[in-house]
Design an enzyme around this catalytic site. Structure first.
Site, PDB file in Angstrom:
ATOM      1  N   ASP A 213       0.838  -1.199   0.000  1.00 39.08           N
ATOM      2  CA  ASP A 213       0.000   0.000   0.000  1.00 39.08           C
ATOM      3  C   ASP A 213       0.870   1.245   0.000  1.00 39.08           C
ATOM      4  O   ASP A 213       1.870   1.325   0.726  1.00 39.08           O
ATOM      5  CB  ASP A 213      -0.897  -0.035   1.240  1.00 39.08           C
ATOM      6  CG  ASP A 213      -1.909   1.095   1.264  1.00 39.08           C
ATOM      7  OD1 ASP A 213      -2.765   1.126   0.363  1.00 39.08           O
ATOM      8  OD2 ASP A 213      -1.835   1.922   2.188  1.00 39.08           O
ATOM      9  N   GLU A 281       1.828  -0.082  -4.860  1.00 37.80           N
ATOM     10  CA  GLU A 281       0.878   0.939  -5.295  1.00 37.80           C
ATOM     11  C   GLU A 281       1.576   2.296  -5.279  1.00 37.80           C
ATOM     12  O   GLU A 281       1.979   2.772  -4.217  1.00 37.80           O
ATOM     13  CB  GLU A 281      -0.337   0.980  -4.368  1.00 37.80           C
ATOM     14  CG  GLU A 281      -1.316   2.094  -4.709  1.00 37.80           C
ATOM     15  CD  GLU A 281      -2.246   2.456  -3.563  1.00 37.80           C
ATOM     16  OE1 GLU A 281      -3.337   2.972  -3.838  1.00 37.80           O
ATOM     17  OE2 GLU A 281      -1.868   2.244  -2.391  1.00 37.80           O
TER      18      GLU A 281
END
Length: 540
Positions: A213, A281
């Site tokens: 993330d 990401e």
């Protein structure tokens, strides 16, 4: 790849490039399958529905966070990295997911949120007490300016200042997201070591990799320099909604710092003995592809990253595909992208791009033909649309903050539908945490020969039938109006790919040489494609 064969330890250890060209199916656990009637999906529910993913033909699953959390941001605020939140089950339930997935030939990737924790994490509870405790430097603390205001102009993605006052320390702490999500200080070696231990913990439990993330948010500028402003004509809403002042800055100093690469090298070294892979990401509207290239270059950083180019609001046109790959080739000539059209943070692409069934099928095949790996978001194979959620039913703090100009992320997070004969689509026997739209019930069980699910199956099978689509180079990419065409090639052969991404007929001139269709017939030098039709030709 043999994705329907059991993945034993030997097989998992031998295939070092399993991630290259892999199709990764994202599971948002709260909304996948509830096994106990509390209205919230759980790990036991994932085990129950894994055959659906194996039947689809995916290579791996990515499970969004299931760690212990106060759920202010639905698991992306972790209070214990090495345990399972009770709403999702137990560590034993997670072990069962890994075992069941490997039995079905699916690798398991989990979503690690390393840039920040919950403010309920024991590390933060200790750090916030004073300036001298053992973890005093584990988070990003800074003194106020002389007038008491925050130390610089950095903004939170969730709106407002990225700094929150803490009275006990008489300092501000950094939070790039919610105030309840304080940022870890990656300039502190002990923080890096602790997070590498987290990765080892899950690798030892059998996971095959990670989705990382906000990978470019790990390290901040240690001098806390102000970000420069961004002229209105350059503001891009790909990372944050247009109503958010976050878009008013060029984010030079609050993220994407060069020191981040050194941590990624350490993480890759931890992963290597396990033959694990990671997809990061990259949240950056200005430099996304450049960072992708920086983070995936060589063989000592991350294997894959995805930026936001294909998650953008405007429909993906041939010109934008060509421009994106040209920019990728320039910024990351030896990098590796992972493409997605939908995920848990953006409006579902069926709605976002106003796609008909034929158009949705064309885009599914396109995703399987582009160079890179691919992520599918649960429900896109059923044609799930964005759900309209009433304000009183909203759960997402992002949507509650910016309603109604931005309605948040709940519309793409509503429960999966597995059957059409009850009001919750077979997701739960209780009241679902988000409502199940009546329109979605019609999508349940759509697995007939002409269904979108069957088309996705065929598209994934195509990728395995022609390994060049997984691993090969990509060249001769052209946009000719609604026609997109390119060639995938390697030492074994070539596949010419042509997509009509529009509602009118287009003429396609095949490249020089002899080409045959998938049925083995020799193709003419020029063919006509109807609306949303595709030509895939194999070089003889």
């Amino acid at each position: 790849m043999g994705q329907h064969s059991k993945l034993d330890a030997t097989t998992r250890a031998m295939d070092v490039d399993w991630w290259r060209g892999a199709v990764i199916y994202q599971i948002y656990p709260r909304s996948f399958q509830d096994s106990n009637g509390d209205g919230i999906g759980d790990l036991a529910g994932i085990v129950q529905r894994l055959p659906h993913i194996a039947e689809l033909g995916a290579d791996a699953i990515w499970i969004s966070p299931f760690f212990t959390s106060p759920m202010k941001d639905f698991g992306y605020d972790v209070s214990d990295y090495c345990d399972v939140d009770p709403m999702f089950g137990t560590i034993a339930h997670f072990d069962a997911v890994v075992t069941a997935a490997h039995e079905l030939g699916l690798r398991v990737m989990i979503d690690l949120v390393l840039s920040h924790t919950s403010n309920q994490h024991p590390w933060f509870k200790e750090s916030r007490v004073d300036h001298t405790n053992p973890r005093a430097n584990w988070y990003v603390w800074a003194d106020p300016k002389l007038d008491g205001t925050p130390p610089n102009n950095w903004l939170s993605i969730f709106g407002g200042s990225a700094w929150q006052w803490e009275g006990r320390r008489q300092q501000y702490y950094l939070h790039n997201f919610l105030t309840s999500q304080p940022d870890l200080n990656f300039h502190e070696p002990q923080v890096q070591d602790a997070l590498l231990d987290v990765a080892r913990f899950w690798l030892d439990r059998g996971v095959d990799g990670f989705r990382l993330d906000t990978i470019n948010f790990y390290t901040h500028d240690k001098y806390l320099r102000d970000n420069p402003g961004l002229p209105p004509e350059l503001r891009n809403a790909d990372t944050a909604p247009a109503v958010n002042p976050y878009n008013h800055q060029m984010h030079l100093f609050d993220k994407s710092q060069p020191e981040n690469v050194e941590f990624l090298k350490k993480l890759r070294a931890v992963m290597k003995p396990y033959n694990a892979a990671a997809v990061g990401e990259v949240g950056d509207a200005q430099r996304g592809l450049e960072i992708l290239g920086e983070y995936t270059r060589g063989d000592d950083r991350m294997q894959m990253c995805y930026a936001f180019e294909f998650l953008a609001p405007d429909r993906l046109t041939p010109t934008r595909v060509v421009d994106t790959f040209a920019a990728l080739d320039a910024a990351a000539p030896d990098g590796w992208a992972c493409w997605a059209f939908s995920n848990h943070d953006v409006q579902r692409h069926i709605t976002r791009w106003s796609l008909s069934l034929d158009a949705a099928k064309a885009y599914a095949t396109l995703l399987m033909c582009l160079r890179g790996s691919a992520c599918l978001y649960q429900g896109e194979e059923l044609g799930l649309t964005e759900a309209e959620i009433a304000f009183e039913d909203l759960q997402d703090p992002y949507g509650i903050e910016f309603w109604p100009e931005f309605k948040g992320r709940d519309g793409c997070r509503t429960p999966m539908v597995w059957q059409s004969d009850n009001q919750t689509g077979g997701f739960t026997s209780g009241k679902p945490w988000l409502p199940v739209p009546a329109a979605h019930l019609n999508q349940a069980g759509q697995k007939g020969a002409d269904s979108l699910f069957a088309h996705y199956q065929s598209a994934l099978a195509l990728r395995n039938r022609y390994p060049v689509l997984r691993h090969g180079a990509q060249s001769a990419m052209q946009a000719l109006g609604d026609l997109l065409q390119f060639i995938r090639h390697d030492s074994e052969g070539a596949v010419f790919c042509a997509f009509n991404l529009g509602d009118d007929q287009v003429q396609v001139a095949l490249p020089q040489g002899a080409w045959q269709g998938q049925n083995g017939d020799t193709l003419a030098s020029a063919i006509t494609l109807g609306p949303w039709q595709i030509c895939l030709a194999v070089k003889q």
